[in-house]
Design an enzyme around this catalytic site. Structure first.
Site, PDB file in Angstrom:
ATOM      1  CE1 TYR A 141      -3.266  -2.781   0.012  1.00 54.47           C
ATOM      2  CE2 TYR A 141      -3.912  -2.155   2.213  1.00 54.47           C
ATOM      3  CZ  TYR A 141      -4.081  -2.952   1.096  1.00 54.47           C
ATOM      4  OH  TYR A 141      -5.079  -3.893   1.080  1.00 54.47           O
ATOM      5  CE  LYS A 191       0.024 -16.878  -2.542  1.00 51.97           C
ATOM      6  NZ  LYS A 191      -0.617 -18.182  -2.827  1.00 51.97           N
ATOM      7  CG  ASP A 223      -3.324 -19.450  -1.192  1.00 51.43           C
ATOM      8  OD1 ASP A 223      -2.473 -19.435  -0.281  1.00 51.43           O
ATOM      9  OD2 ASP A 223      -3.162 -20.097  -2.237  1.00 51.43           O
ATOM     10  CG  ASP A 247      -7.301  -4.449   3.886  1.00 54.41           C
ATOM     11  OD1 ASP A 247      -8.281  -4.407   4.645  1.00 54.41           O
ATOM     12  OD2 ASP A 247      -7.143  -3.671   2.924  1.00 54.41           O
ATOM     13  CG  ASP A 251     -12.558  -6.468   6.040  1.00 51.62           C
ATOM     14  OD1 ASP A 251     -12.130  -5.974   7.100  1.00 51.62           O
ATOM     15  OD2 ASP A 251     -13.039  -5.788   5.108  1.00 51.62           O
TER      16      ASP A 251
END
Ligand code: NAD
Length: 360
Positions: A141, A191, A223, A247, A251
Protein backbone atom coordinates in the site's frame (compact mmCIF):
# COMPACT_ATOMS: atom_id res chain seq x y z
CA UNK A 1 2.29 9.74 35.69
CA UNK A 2 -0.84 11.35 34.27
CA UNK A 3 -1.92 9.70 31.03
CA UNK A 4 -3.51 11.74 28.26
CA UNK A 5 -6.60 10.61 26.39
CA UNK A 6 -8.10 12.26 23.33
CA UNK A 7 -11.71 11.46 22.44
CA UNK A 8 -12.68 11.99 18.80
CA UNK A 9 -16.37 11.04 18.38
CA UNK A 10 -16.55 11.92 14.68
CA UNK A 11 -19.72 11.57 12.62
CA UNK A 12 -22.97 9.62 12.50
CA UNK A 13 -23.13 6.84 15.09
CA UNK A 14 -19.56 7.73 16.06
CA UNK A 15 -21.15 10.36 18.32
CA UNK A 16 -23.66 7.91 19.79
CA UNK A 17 -21.29 5.04 20.56
CA UNK A 18 -18.72 7.43 22.00
CA UNK A 19 -21.30 8.78 24.49
CA UNK A 20 -21.77 5.24 25.79
CA UNK A 21 -18.01 4.64 26.03
CA UNK A 22 -17.56 7.99 27.84
CA UNK A 23 -20.02 6.91 30.56
CA UNK A 24 -18.03 3.72 31.22
CA UNK A 25 -14.75 5.63 31.21
CA UNK A 26 -16.02 8.22 33.69
CA UNK A 27 -17.38 5.55 35.98
CA UNK A 28 -13.96 3.83 36.10
CA UNK A 29 -12.13 7.13 36.63
CA UNK A 30 -14.35 7.89 39.66
CA UNK A 31 -14.22 4.35 41.04
CA UNK A 32 -10.46 4.00 40.71
CA UNK A 33 -9.37 7.62 41.14
CA UNK A 34 -7.35 7.24 37.94
CA UNK A 35 -5.26 10.24 36.95
CA UNK A 36 -6.29 10.87 33.34
CA UNK A 37 -6.22 14.06 31.37
CA UNK A 38 -9.08 13.92 28.84
CA UNK A 39 -9.50 16.17 25.79
CA UNK A 40 -12.22 15.97 23.20
CA UNK A 41 -12.34 17.41 19.68
CA UNK A 42 -14.32 17.17 16.45
CA UNK A 43 -12.94 15.06 13.64
CA UNK A 44 -14.00 14.03 10.12
CA UNK A 45 -17.08 15.65 8.61
CA UNK A 46 -18.00 17.44 11.83
CA UNK A 47 -14.54 19.05 11.88
CA UNK A 48 -14.79 19.91 8.18
CA UNK A 49 -18.14 21.67 8.72
CA UNK A 50 -16.64 23.87 11.44
CA UNK A 51 -13.04 24.37 10.38
CA UNK A 52 -12.90 23.43 6.69
CA UNK A 53 -10.61 20.44 7.39
CA UNK A 54 -11.30 16.91 8.71
CA UNK A 55 -8.39 17.20 11.17
CA UNK A 56 -7.14 20.53 12.47
CA UNK A 57 -3.49 21.11 13.32
CA UNK A 58 -4.56 21.70 16.91
CA UNK A 59 -6.30 18.31 17.11
CA UNK A 60 -3.34 16.58 15.48
CA UNK A 61 -1.04 18.24 18.04
CA UNK A 62 -3.19 16.98 20.94
CA UNK A 63 -3.26 13.51 19.34
CA UNK A 64 0.53 13.42 19.17
CA UNK A 65 0.68 14.14 22.91
CA UNK A 66 -1.96 11.56 23.82
CA UNK A 67 -1.31 8.07 25.11
CA UNK A 68 -4.63 6.84 23.77
CA UNK A 69 -6.98 8.23 21.14
CA UNK A 70 -10.54 6.96 21.33
CA UNK A 71 -11.95 7.36 17.85
CA UNK A 72 -15.66 6.89 16.99
CA UNK A 73 -16.17 6.85 13.23
CA UNK A 74 -16.12 9.34 10.38
CA UNK A 75 -17.88 9.83 7.07
CA UNK A 76 -21.32 10.31 5.61
CA UNK A 77 -23.03 10.98 2.30
CA UNK A 78 -23.04 14.76 2.85
CA UNK A 79 -19.24 14.75 2.54
CA UNK A 80 -18.88 12.17 -0.24
CA UNK A 81 -18.39 14.76 -3.00
CA UNK A 82 -15.58 16.66 -1.30
CA UNK A 83 -12.17 16.53 -2.92
CA UNK A 84 -9.84 13.83 -1.58
CA UNK A 85 -7.94 16.02 0.90
CA UNK A 86 -11.07 17.23 2.61
CA UNK A 87 -12.87 13.92 2.93
CA UNK A 88 -13.58 12.79 6.52
CA UNK A 89 -11.59 9.54 6.07
CA UNK A 90 -8.43 11.60 5.52
CA UNK A 91 -8.41 12.33 9.25
CA UNK A 92 -7.92 8.64 9.97
CA UNK A 93 -5.11 8.26 7.46
CA UNK A 94 -3.37 11.41 8.70
CA UNK A 95 -3.54 10.25 12.32
CA UNK A 96 -2.18 6.79 11.45
CA UNK A 97 0.65 8.28 9.44
CA UNK A 98 1.61 11.12 11.81
CA UNK A 99 1.67 8.85 14.83
CA UNK A 100 3.38 5.96 13.02
CA UNK A 101 0.66 3.50 14.03
CA UNK A 102 2.15 0.45 12.36
CA UNK A 103 0.40 -2.35 14.27
CA UNK A 104 -3.29 -2.92 13.78
CA UNK A 105 -4.81 -5.33 16.29
CA UNK A 106 -8.21 -6.71 15.44
CA UNK A 107 -9.70 -9.27 17.78
CA UNK A 108 -12.46 -11.44 16.35
CA UNK A 109 -14.46 -13.26 18.97
CA UNK A 110 -17.87 -14.75 19.31
CA UNK A 111 -20.14 -14.85 22.29
CA UNK A 112 -21.63 -18.33 21.96
CA UNK A 113 -25.08 -16.88 22.72
CA UNK A 114 -24.79 -14.97 19.43
CA UNK A 115 -23.65 -17.92 17.32
CA UNK A 116 -26.86 -17.86 15.29
CA UNK A 117 -25.86 -14.42 13.93
CA UNK A 118 -22.71 -15.91 12.39
CA UNK A 119 -22.84 -17.16 8.80
CA UNK A 120 -21.01 -20.32 9.94
CA UNK A 121 -22.44 -23.40 11.64
CA UNK A 122 -22.42 -23.29 15.44
CA UNK A 123 -20.02 -26.22 15.87
CA UNK A 124 -17.41 -24.47 13.70
CA UNK A 125 -17.72 -21.04 15.19
CA UNK A 126 -18.28 -21.72 18.90
CA UNK A 127 -15.65 -20.23 21.23
CA UNK A 128 -14.07 -18.21 18.42
CA UNK A 129 -11.34 -16.01 19.88
CA UNK A 130 -8.68 -14.81 17.43
CA UNK A 131 -6.42 -11.78 17.34
CA UNK A 132 -5.26 -10.57 13.95
CA UNK A 133 -2.15 -8.39 13.98
CA UNK A 134 -1.89 -6.54 10.69
CA UNK A 135 1.07 -4.41 9.59
CA UNK A 136 -0.45 -1.03 8.78
CA UNK A 137 2.11 1.44 7.48
CA UNK A 138 4.21 -0.55 5.01
CA UNK A 139 4.00 -3.19 2.31
CA UNK A 140 2.35 -2.82 -1.06
CA UNK A 141 0.00 0.00 0.00
CA UNK A 142 2.96 2.32 0.55
CA UNK A 143 5.84 0.74 -1.40
CA UNK A 144 7.72 2.77 -4.01
CA UNK A 145 7.98 2.84 -6.97
CA UNK A 146 4.32 2.78 -7.89
CA UNK A 147 2.29 4.26 -10.67
CA UNK A 148 0.37 4.00 -13.91
CA UNK A 149 2.33 4.26 -17.15
CA UNK A 150 0.15 5.49 -19.99
CA UNK A 151 2.75 6.46 -22.60
CA UNK A 152 3.85 2.91 -23.38
CA UNK A 153 2.07 0.14 -25.15
CA UNK A 154 0.55 -1.74 -23.55
CA UNK A 155 -0.10 0.75 -20.72
CA UNK A 156 0.45 -0.66 -17.24
CA UNK A 157 0.01 -0.09 -13.54
CA UNK A 158 2.38 -1.28 -10.85
CA UNK A 159 3.07 -1.32 -7.13
CA UNK A 160 5.92 -2.51 -4.97
CA UNK A 161 5.57 -4.93 -2.09
CA UNK A 162 8.50 -4.21 0.16
CA UNK A 163 9.35 -4.83 3.81
CA UNK A 164 12.68 -4.20 5.49
CA UNK A 165 13.80 -6.29 8.44
CA UNK A 166 13.05 -3.56 10.99
CA UNK A 167 9.46 -3.31 9.82
CA UNK A 168 9.03 -7.08 10.05
CA UNK A 169 10.71 -7.31 13.45
CA UNK A 170 8.57 -4.61 15.06
CA UNK A 171 5.25 -6.09 13.89
CA UNK A 172 6.38 -9.63 14.77
CA UNK A 173 7.37 -8.42 18.25
CA UNK A 174 3.85 -7.04 18.81
CA UNK A 175 2.40 -10.36 17.66
CA UNK A 176 4.72 -12.57 19.73
CA UNK A 177 4.02 -10.45 22.81
CA UNK A 178 0.27 -10.58 22.22
CA UNK A 179 0.54 -14.37 21.90
CA UNK A 180 2.42 -14.51 25.22
CA UNK A 181 -0.60 -12.81 26.88
CA UNK A 182 -3.01 -15.21 25.20
CA UNK A 183 -2.71 -18.91 24.30
CA UNK A 184 0.91 -18.72 23.10
CA UNK A 185 0.22 -19.68 19.50
CA UNK A 186 1.25 -17.50 16.59
CA UNK A 187 0.58 -18.11 12.90
CA UNK A 188 2.55 -15.94 10.47
CA UNK A 189 0.77 -15.59 7.14
CA UNK A 190 2.35 -14.70 3.78
CA UNK A 191 2.93 -16.12 0.29
CA UNK A 192 6.46 -17.47 0.67
CA UNK A 193 5.82 -19.89 -2.21
CA UNK A 194 5.67 -17.08 -4.79
CA UNK A 195 6.92 -13.80 -3.28
CA UNK A 196 10.51 -13.02 -2.28
CA UNK A 197 9.27 -10.41 0.18
CA UNK A 198 7.24 -13.17 1.88
CA UNK A 199 10.20 -15.54 1.97
CA UNK A 200 12.18 -12.80 3.68
CA UNK A 201 9.25 -12.11 6.07
CA UNK A 202 9.19 -15.81 7.00
CA UNK A 203 12.92 -15.94 7.66
CA UNK A 204 12.85 -12.92 9.98
CA UNK A 205 9.82 -14.16 11.93
CA UNK A 206 11.43 -17.60 12.27
CA UNK A 207 14.65 -16.00 13.52
CA UNK A 208 12.71 -14.02 16.12
CA UNK A 209 10.94 -17.07 17.47
CA UNK A 210 14.06 -18.03 19.47
CA UNK A 211 13.33 -14.99 21.67
CA UNK A 212 9.88 -16.41 22.45
CA UNK A 213 10.48 -20.13 23.12
CA UNK A 214 7.09 -20.48 24.81
CA UNK A 215 5.21 -19.39 21.68
CA UNK A 216 4.35 -22.11 19.19
CA UNK A 217 5.04 -20.53 15.79
CA UNK A 218 3.55 -21.76 12.52
CA UNK A 219 3.60 -20.38 8.97
CA UNK A 220 0.74 -20.46 6.51
CA UNK A 221 0.10 -19.28 2.96
CA UNK A 222 -2.43 -16.48 2.81
CA UNK A 223 -4.86 -18.22 0.44
CA UNK A 224 -4.91 -21.24 2.74
CA UNK A 225 -5.54 -19.01 5.77
CA UNK A 226 -8.52 -17.40 4.02
CA UNK A 227 -9.94 -20.90 3.58
CA UNK A 228 -9.00 -22.16 7.05
CA UNK A 229 -10.61 -19.14 8.73
CA UNK A 230 -13.91 -20.34 7.37
CA UNK A 231 -13.33 -24.10 7.74
CA UNK A 232 -11.70 -24.24 11.15
CA UNK A 233 -11.18 -20.80 12.71
CA UNK A 234 -10.51 -22.20 16.17
CA UNK A 235 -7.09 -23.48 15.11
CA UNK A 236 -5.82 -19.88 15.51
CA UNK A 237 -4.83 -17.82 18.51
CA UNK A 238 -2.82 -14.89 17.05
CA UNK A 239 -2.30 -14.32 13.32
CA UNK A 240 0.33 -11.86 12.08
CA UNK A 241 0.40 -10.64 8.50
CA UNK A 242 1.37 -7.87 6.14
CA UNK A 243 -0.77 -4.88 5.26
CA UNK A 244 -2.39 -6.44 2.18
CA UNK A 245 -3.04 -9.96 3.44
CA UNK A 246 -3.97 -8.69 6.92
CA UNK A 247 -6.55 -6.39 5.35
CA UNK A 248 -8.34 -9.30 3.70
CA UNK A 249 -7.97 -11.76 6.57
CA UNK A 250 -9.21 -9.36 9.25
CA UNK A 251 -12.36 -8.66 7.25
CA UNK A 252 -13.05 -12.38 6.86
CA UNK A 253 -12.49 -12.87 10.59
CA UNK A 254 -14.78 -9.94 11.44
CA UNK A 255 -17.60 -11.42 9.39
CA UNK A 256 -17.39 -14.69 11.32
CA UNK A 257 -18.50 -13.15 14.55
CA UNK A 258 -21.87 -11.89 13.40
CA UNK A 259 -22.21 -8.17 14.02
CA UNK A 260 -19.67 -5.53 13.18
CA UNK A 261 -21.10 -3.59 16.12
CA UNK A 262 -19.24 -5.90 18.53
CA UNK A 263 -15.66 -5.67 17.29
CA UNK A 264 -13.02 -3.24 18.57
CA UNK A 265 -9.59 -2.48 17.13
CA UNK A 266 -6.32 -0.90 18.15
CA UNK A 267 -3.55 0.70 16.10
CA UNK A 268 -0.26 1.05 17.96
CA UNK A 269 3.18 2.51 17.50
CA UNK A 270 6.40 1.40 19.18
CA UNK A 271 5.87 3.76 22.15
CA UNK A 272 2.56 2.01 22.98
CA UNK A 273 0.72 5.09 21.86
CA UNK A 274 -2.52 3.89 20.28
CA UNK A 275 -5.68 4.77 18.47
CA UNK A 276 -8.68 2.69 19.50
CA UNK A 277 -11.80 2.45 17.39
CA UNK A 278 -14.68 0.16 16.55
CA UNK A 279 -14.30 -1.77 13.28
CA UNK A 280 -17.48 -0.24 11.93
CA UNK A 281 -18.03 3.09 10.19
CA UNK A 282 -20.45 5.96 10.87
CA UNK A 283 -23.50 3.93 9.70
CA UNK A 284 -25.48 6.84 8.19
CA UNK A 285 -28.40 4.45 7.61
CA UNK A 286 -29.10 4.23 11.35
CA UNK A 287 -27.45 7.41 12.67
CA UNK A 288 -29.67 9.47 14.97
CA UNK A 289 -32.09 6.61 15.63
CA UNK A 290 -30.47 5.58 18.91
CA UNK A 291 -30.15 1.94 17.84
CA UNK A 292 -26.40 1.64 17.23
CA UNK A 293 -24.58 -1.03 19.21
CA UNK A 294 -21.89 0.71 21.31
CA UNK A 295 -20.19 -2.53 22.47
CA UNK A 296 -17.37 -2.27 19.88
CA UNK A 297 -16.56 1.23 21.16
CA UNK A 298 -16.70 0.14 24.81
CA UNK A 299 -14.47 -2.85 23.97
CA UNK A 300 -12.09 -0.39 22.25
CA UNK A 301 -11.80 1.40 25.60
CA UNK A 302 -10.83 -1.96 27.15
CA UNK A 303 -8.07 -2.30 24.54
CA UNK A 304 -6.85 1.23 25.38
CA UNK A 305 -6.58 0.25 29.05
CA UNK A 306 -4.62 -2.86 28.06
CA UNK A 307 -2.19 -1.51 25.48
CA UNK A 308 -1.68 2.21 26.24
CA UNK A 309 -2.84 2.93 29.77
CA UNK A 310 -1.12 0.10 31.69
CA UNK A 311 -4.37 -1.10 33.24
CA UNK A 312 -4.88 -4.61 31.91
CA UNK A 313 -6.98 -5.27 35.04
CA UNK A 314 -9.56 -2.71 33.91
CA UNK A 315 -9.46 -4.09 30.37
CA UNK A 316 -10.34 -7.55 31.67
CA UNK A 317 -13.14 -6.14 33.87
CA UNK A 318 -14.75 -4.31 30.95
CA UNK A 319 -14.48 -7.41 28.75
CA UNK A 320 -16.06 -9.60 31.43
CA UNK A 321 -18.84 -7.05 31.96
CA UNK A 322 -19.57 -7.19 28.23
CA UNK A 323 -19.63 -11.00 28.42
CA UNK A 324 -22.09 -10.91 31.34
CA UNK A 325 -24.18 -8.31 29.51
CA UNK A 326 -24.58 -10.74 26.61
CA UNK A 327 -25.11 -13.84 28.74
CA UNK A 328 -27.77 -11.99 30.76
CA UNK A 329 -29.67 -11.65 27.48
CA UNK A 330 -29.31 -7.93 26.76
CA UNK A 331 -29.47 -7.29 23.00
CA UNK A 332 -29.21 -4.25 20.78
CA UNK A 333 -31.12 -4.29 17.50
CA UNK A 334 -28.24 -5.58 15.37
CA UNK A 335 -27.80 -8.75 17.44
CA UNK A 336 -31.37 -9.88 17.79
CA UNK A 337 -34.21 -10.93 15.54
CA UNK A 338 -36.73 -10.06 18.24
CA UNK A 339 -38.76 -6.85 18.21
CA UNK A 340 -37.56 -6.23 21.75
CA UNK A 341 -34.12 -4.71 22.07
CA UNK A 342 -32.36 -2.08 24.11
CA UNK A 343 -31.30 1.28 22.70
CA UNK A 344 -27.79 2.71 22.52
CA UNK A 345 -28.15 4.94 25.58
CA UNK A 346 -29.32 2.01 27.73
CA UNK A 347 -26.17 -0.06 27.23
CA UNK A 348 -23.60 1.89 29.28
CA UNK A 349 -25.74 2.09 32.46
CA UNK A 350 -26.07 -1.72 32.37
CA UNK A 351 -22.32 -2.21 31.83
CA UNK A 352 -21.61 0.26 34.67
CA UNK A 353 -23.99 -1.55 37.01
CA UNK A 354 -22.25 -4.85 36.22
CA UNK A 355 -18.88 -3.24 36.95
CA UNK A 356 -20.27 -1.74 40.17
CA UNK A 357 -21.74 -4.98 41.45
CA UNK A 358 -18.59 -6.92 40.62
CA UNK A 359 -20.64 -9.19 38.35
CA UNK A 360 -18.08 -8.92 35.64
P1 NAD B 1 -20.60 0.97 8.29
O1 NAD B 1 -19.73 0.12 9.14
O2 NAD B 1 -20.80 2.36 8.75
O3 NAD B 1 -22.04 0.26 8.18
C1 NAD B 1 -22.23 -1.02 7.58
C2 NAD B 1 -23.55 -1.63 8.08
O4 NAD B 1 -23.38 -2.05 9.46
C3 NAD B 1 -24.70 -0.63 8.11
O5 NAD B 1 -25.89 -1.30 7.76
C4 NAD B 1 -24.78 -0.17 9.52
O6 NAD B 1 -26.07 0.24 9.95
C5 NAD B 1 -24.30 -1.39 10.31
N1 NAD B 1 -23.59 -1.01 11.53
C6 NAD B 1 -22.34 -0.50 11.58
N2 NAD B 1 -22.00 -0.26 12.86
C7 NAD B 1 -23.05 -0.62 13.61
C8 NAD B 1 -23.30 -0.59 15.01
N3 NAD B 1 -22.38 -0.16 15.90
N4 NAD B 1 -24.51 -1.02 15.46
C9 NAD B 1 -25.42 -1.48 14.59
N5 NAD B 1 -25.24 -1.54 13.25
C10 NAD B 1 -24.07 -1.10 12.77
O7 NAD B 1 -20.01 0.93 6.81
P2 NAD B 1 -20.48 1.72 5.50
O8 NAD B 1 -21.97 1.81 5.47
O9 NAD B 1 -19.75 1.08 4.40
O10 NAD B 1 -19.87 3.19 5.65
C11 NAD B 1 -20.60 4.30 6.15
C12 NAD B 1 -19.67 5.50 6.29
O11 NAD B 1 -18.67 5.20 7.27
C13 NAD B 1 -18.92 5.83 5.00
O12 NAD B 1 -18.85 7.23 4.90
C14 NAD B 1 -17.54 5.23 5.21
O13 NAD B 1 -16.54 5.90 4.50
C15 NAD B 1 -17.37 5.42 6.70
N6 NAD B 1 -16.44 4.48 7.34
C16 NAD B 1 -15.69 4.98 8.33
C17 NAD B 1 -14.84 4.15 9.02
C18 NAD B 1 -14.06 4.73 10.17
O14 NAD B 1 -14.33 5.84 10.59
N7 NAD B 1 -13.10 4.01 10.72
C19 NAD B 1 -14.78 2.78 8.71
C20 NAD B 1 -15.60 2.28 7.70
C21 NAD B 1 -16.44 3.14 7.03
Amino acid sequence: MTKNILILPGDGIGQEVTSAMREVLHYLIDEQGIDLNISERDVGGSSYDQFGTPLTEETLGIAKNSDAILFGAVGGPQWDDLDWDHRPEQALLALRKSLGLFANLRPAFLFNELASASPLKNNIIENLDILIVRELTGGIYFGEPRGIVENESPKYGFNTMIYNEDEIRRIAKVAFEAAMNRNKKLCSVEKANVLEVSKFWRSIVTEMSSEYPEVELSHQLADNTAMQLVLNPNQYDVIVSSNLFGDMLSDIAATLSGSIGMLPSASLNSSSQGMYEPCHGSAPDIAGQGIANPIAMIASLAMAFEYSLDRIDLARRIESAIKTFISNGFRTKDITTSEEFIKTHEVAPIIVSLLKDGHE
